[in-house]
Design an enzyme around this catalytic site. Structure first.
Site, PDB file in Angstrom:
ATOM      1  N   GLY A 232       0.735  -1.115  -0.050  1.00  0.00           N
ATOM      2  CA  GLY A 232      -0.211   0.235   0.402  1.00  0.00           C
ATOM      3  C   GLY A 232       0.610   1.065   0.248  1.00  0.00           C
ATOM      4  CB  SER A 233       1.681   3.655  -0.986  1.00  0.00           C
ATOM      5  OG  SER A 233       3.114   2.290  -1.369  1.00  0.00           O
ATOM      6  CG  ASN A 234      -0.546   7.253   2.904  1.00  0.00           C
ATOM      7  OD1 ASN A 234      -2.328   6.305   2.633  1.00  0.00           O
ATOM      8  ND2 ASN A 234      -0.026   6.752   4.134  1.00  0.00           N
ATOM      9  CG  ASN A 505      -2.439   1.821  -2.026  1.00  0.00           C
ATOM     10  OD1 ASN A 505      -2.483   1.771  -0.607  1.00  0.00           O
ATOM     11  ND2 ASN A 505      -1.152   1.836  -2.576  1.00  0.00           N
ATOM     12  NE  ARG A 535      -3.295   2.502   3.988  1.00  0.00           N
ATOM     13  CZ  ARG A 535      -2.796   2.413   3.244  1.00  0.00           C
ATOM     14  NH1 ARG A 535      -2.701   3.655   2.293  1.00  0.00           N
ATOM     15  NH2 ARG A 535      -3.226   1.451   2.035  1.00  0.00           N
TER      16      ARG A 535
END
Length: 798
Positions: A232-234, A505, A535
């Site tokens: 995942g990532s932001n 994501n 998230r």
């Protein structure tokens, strides 16, 4: 794929003698080209590499990366050669893509899939700069082996016979493995499980529960489970309307493994007068993947796009290895891969027969209803197979002067499975999913569904299964696409705005909730109107609160300092959504609660609803919510597509069955934490910590299912354990970048440090910085590099 390469290209004795000969032949000599590369190191070992061309940059980056990670690279090369069994034991396990498997299985899959001739043909179409960079990378790694010799390697690989020079074929295989890890690589186990039923045996698929099918696909999928995706990532970008100075501002916060070749490594590449780019890359890559230059900054997040489709095959009733297309029989291509006895400890050779079709290799996932029976089989077609375009994309991106040029740089569709989020000095923000996705429309998904069960699987998991008995169900071929069968860039979602964009994501749908999403996008790119990750919701709430001025920070613009603060607030959105209802139910429960439930109520009622290291109750809430989140009808307010950021929410404590199950989960969580050896109100940083050179470092951050932006996970661990949480995924390379008159103003972090060698001073040396929620100023300008420089520059002729 087929391969004519010998099963063992490097017999042990020949390899050892060959390495000695190479070292002896090169010792004391220097190339005669007159070119040289300079490697400088600054604080935390960041490598700054200057050369006159791409070959030199890659030569220097490979050399410097090997200084920090040679054993990691050498073992990865062993994986890519399909030789783990020979040197590390057939039954021991290793990494393949994002998972682990027995070495023998890894070797069988690699030897089956990798086709050096096909990779070389694909690579021949790349630019001269890409070819030069790949050539330089191989030479730079081999130069490091020459310079240190076998005895100078770290203890983990010192004197090991499997440490050998890199070849161009090795590097091509590394790229291929990276490309397919979002599809075929994640399903390698399913490829190995594909064994035909005996001819004439009447087998049929057993009934499959859809929930079990969803779970089974989630175990194999790259990014399928909304509450538990591995990667995942932001990525957030702000334009002129959202920043105090009108400049662009970017957050890059990828969530990637802390071990293996998916680890990031920081570098700064300069060709005087031509290129100046800084950031991070993965192992065995000569280009900056996430970074910035003087005008534009970018990051990536794993996108929701599908990289493959499955094809359901209609089989000949007399031969399960014959399938029909438009009524015409086609014989599967069977190929047996053998691991010689020497590779399996001298026992009987290990072998496996793989089956290929016009649609791709056959797979088997019986628990998902995708097994190989007398009537049906399933094949996988991966759009990223032989995708050699990514290096060219990142080279072009490194030279971009604004987000428009950055978007154009990705027009060759080299981005395999990632979104791009970017901001430039002129105050433009961009979200773009220009990744590789099969060109299958919504209408085609419906028309080519081979059965109601396949359609249900698509609805439940997003896994597309097409009818392989009809040639009309082949992917569409758009002549404007970079590769046959993938969606062309003009039909992929892109948003450019002076406001903001974000991605955590989920799909392109809410990249900016104020902007209507692009219409007509294939469902394979991403869903619209579905519940979002916690998230994602947390990020949008933080951004909108900041820009509305309703948070606890002054003003109503997002500046660099505010952005660094927001990402480390560690708010636990799950806790914020459910604790009011739980607390009210606790107060009303009274004597009906048992001792553990009452204790859980007291601890969580006092919890601050964050995942900070000093937060008492955060660990207990994690174990409670891990159990409670999947209860039927757990939410009091169901999902509403018109309010996707606010819903679902609340705990349905008015329903007796839910109330009972919630309190049971709470009491069980208290018992789980106690059994692990911790008090119910233990501060999170006690079980969530890491020892670095004798110092125990408490860590802040939360798991995916808790909705904490600063994601830390313990993959492979289902509950808290006596040693606490083994954090091995999550926030890795982080950057916050804006611009002034000179160029970029950047601060960053690499949580696990530059080196994967735990004996190195550069292993986890940035973790204390992360734990203290501090950032490091990234030295881009020459004067800043000079001020932070450690040691003397290293100059290498090449």
């Amino acid at each position: 794929m087929t391969s004519n390469a010998p099963i063992s290209r490097f017999p042990l004795m020949a390899v050892s003698l060959g390495l000695v000969a190479l070292l002896c032949a090169c010792a004391g000599t220097q190339p005669s080209s007159g070119r040289s590369v300079t490697i400088e190191r600054t604080t935390y070992g960041i490598a700054h590499i200057t050369a006159p061309d791409y070959e030199g940059l890659a030569y220097g980056s490979a050399y410097a990366h090997a200084q920090d990670n040679v054993c990691q690279t050498a073992e990865h090369l062993l994986t890519l050669r399909g030789e783990r069994s020979q040197f590390l034991g057939a039954q021991n396990t290793g990494e393949i893509g994002l998972g682990r498997a027995p070495n023998a299985q890894i070797d069988l899959f690699i030897r089956y899939h990798m086709d050096d001739e096909a990779l070389a043909r694909a690579g021949a179409a790349t630019s001269l700069d890409v070819k030069a960079a790949l050539r330089g990378y191989v030479a730079g790694y081999n130069r490091y082996l020459q310079d240190v010799g076998p005895s100078g390697l770290p203890a983990a690989c010192r004197g090991k016979p499997w440490v050998r020079p890199m070849t161009m074929a090795d590097l091509s295989r590394a790229t291929e493995m990276s490309m397919i890890q979002g599809g075929l690589g994640a399903l390698a186990g399913a490829v190995l499980a594909a064994v035909p039923p005996a001819p004439g045996v009447k087998t049929g698929a057993a009934p499959v529960d859809l929930k079990e099918a969803v779970a089974e696909i989630g175990r194999h999928s790259f990014n399928a489970n909304p509450e538990g995706g591995e990667l995942g990532s932001n990525g957030w970008a702000f334009g002129r309307n959202a920043t105090p100075d009108g400049r662009g501002l970017l957050l890059g916060n990828p969530h990637f493994p802390w071990n293996g070749t998916n680890r990031f490594w920081q570098m700064h590449l300069t060709i005087p007068g031509q290129l100046d780019v800084m950031g991070a890359t993965g192992g065995l890559s000569p280009v900056v993947a996430i970074g910035f230059n003087k005008d534009v900054a970018w990051t990536h997040t794993v996108s929701t796009g599908k990289r493959f489709t499955l094809y359901e095959l209609k089989l000949d009733p007399n031969d399960p290895t014959v399938y029909l297309i438009d009524g015409q029989p086609r014989k599967m291509v069977a190929r047996t891969v053998v691991l010689p006895a020497a590779a399996t400890g001298g026992g009987a050779p290990v072998q496996h027969t793989f089956y290929a079709t016009d649609w791709g290799p056959v797979i088997s996932l019986p628990r998902a209803g995708l097994g190989w029976t007398a009537q049906k089989a399933y094949a996988i077609r991966d759009a990223n197979t032989l995708n050699v375009r990514s290096a060219e994309s990142w080279m072009r991106m490194a030279r971009a002067r604004n987000v428009a040029e950055l978007r154009a740089a990705m027009g060759n569709q080299g981005m395999p499975w990632i979104n791009t989020i970017a901001a430039d000095r002129d105050g433009n923000a961009m979200y773009a999913d220009l990744s590789v996705v099969p060109d299958v429309s919504a209408d085609m998904l419906q028309a080519c569904a081979p059965s109601p069960a396949a359609a249900a699987l698509l609805d439940a998991t997003g896994l597309p299964v097409l009818d392989g008995s009809r040639s009309a169900c082949a992917w569409n071929r758009d002549t404007t696409a970079a590769a046959p069968g993938v969606i062309a860039p003009a039909r992929m979602p892109v948003v450019v705005t002076p406001d903001y964009v974000q991605n955590s994501n989920d799909s392109f749908w809410l990249s900016n909730p104020r902007i209507a999403p692009m219409a007509g996008v294939s469902p394979l790119v991403g869903p619209v109107g579905v519940p979002q990750r916690l998230r994602t919701r947390s990020g949008i709430l933080e951004i909108e609160g900041r820009l509305a001025g309703t948070d606890d920070l002054p003003g109503n613009r997002m500046g660099a300092a505010e952005l660094r603060s927001v990402i480390f607030r560690d708010k636990n959105l799950a806790g914020m959504l459910v604790m009011d209802d739980l607390q009210a139910a606790c107060a009303a429960g009274g004597a009906a609660l048992n001792a553990d439930q009452a204790l859980g109520c007291r601890v969580l009622s006092a919890w601050d609803r964050t995942s900070n290291a000093d937060s008492k109750g955060a660990a207990l809430f994690r174990e409670f919510w891990r159990k409670a989140k999947d209860l039927p009808k757990v939410w009091r307010v169901p999902f509403d597509p018109a309010q996707p950021v606010a819903t679902p929410a609340g705990l349905d404590m008015a329903t007796p069955a839910t109330r009972e199950a919630v309190f049971k989960a709470l009491g069980d969580a208290v018992g789980i934490v106690r059994t692990a050896g911790f008090a119910a109100d233990v501060p999170l940083g006690v079980p969530q910590s890491r020892e670095v050179r004798g110092q125990k470092i408490p860590l802040h951050g939360g798991d995916e299912f808790e909705g904490v932006l600063n994601k830390l996970e313990s993959q492979g661990q289902s509950l808290i354990e006596p040693k606490g949480y083994n954090v091995n995924y999550g926030s890795s390379y982080m950057q916050v970048v804006t611009f002034d008159e000179r160029g970029p103003v950047a601060q960053g972090l690499l949580t696990y440090g530059q080196s994967s060698d735990l004996a190195s001073p550069r292993a986890y040396d940035q973790l204390p910085l992360f734990a203290a929620k501090q950032w490091h100023s990234l030295p881009f300008h020459p004067a800043d590099v000079q001020a932070q420089r450690e040691g003397q520059p290293l100059r290498l002729a090449y």
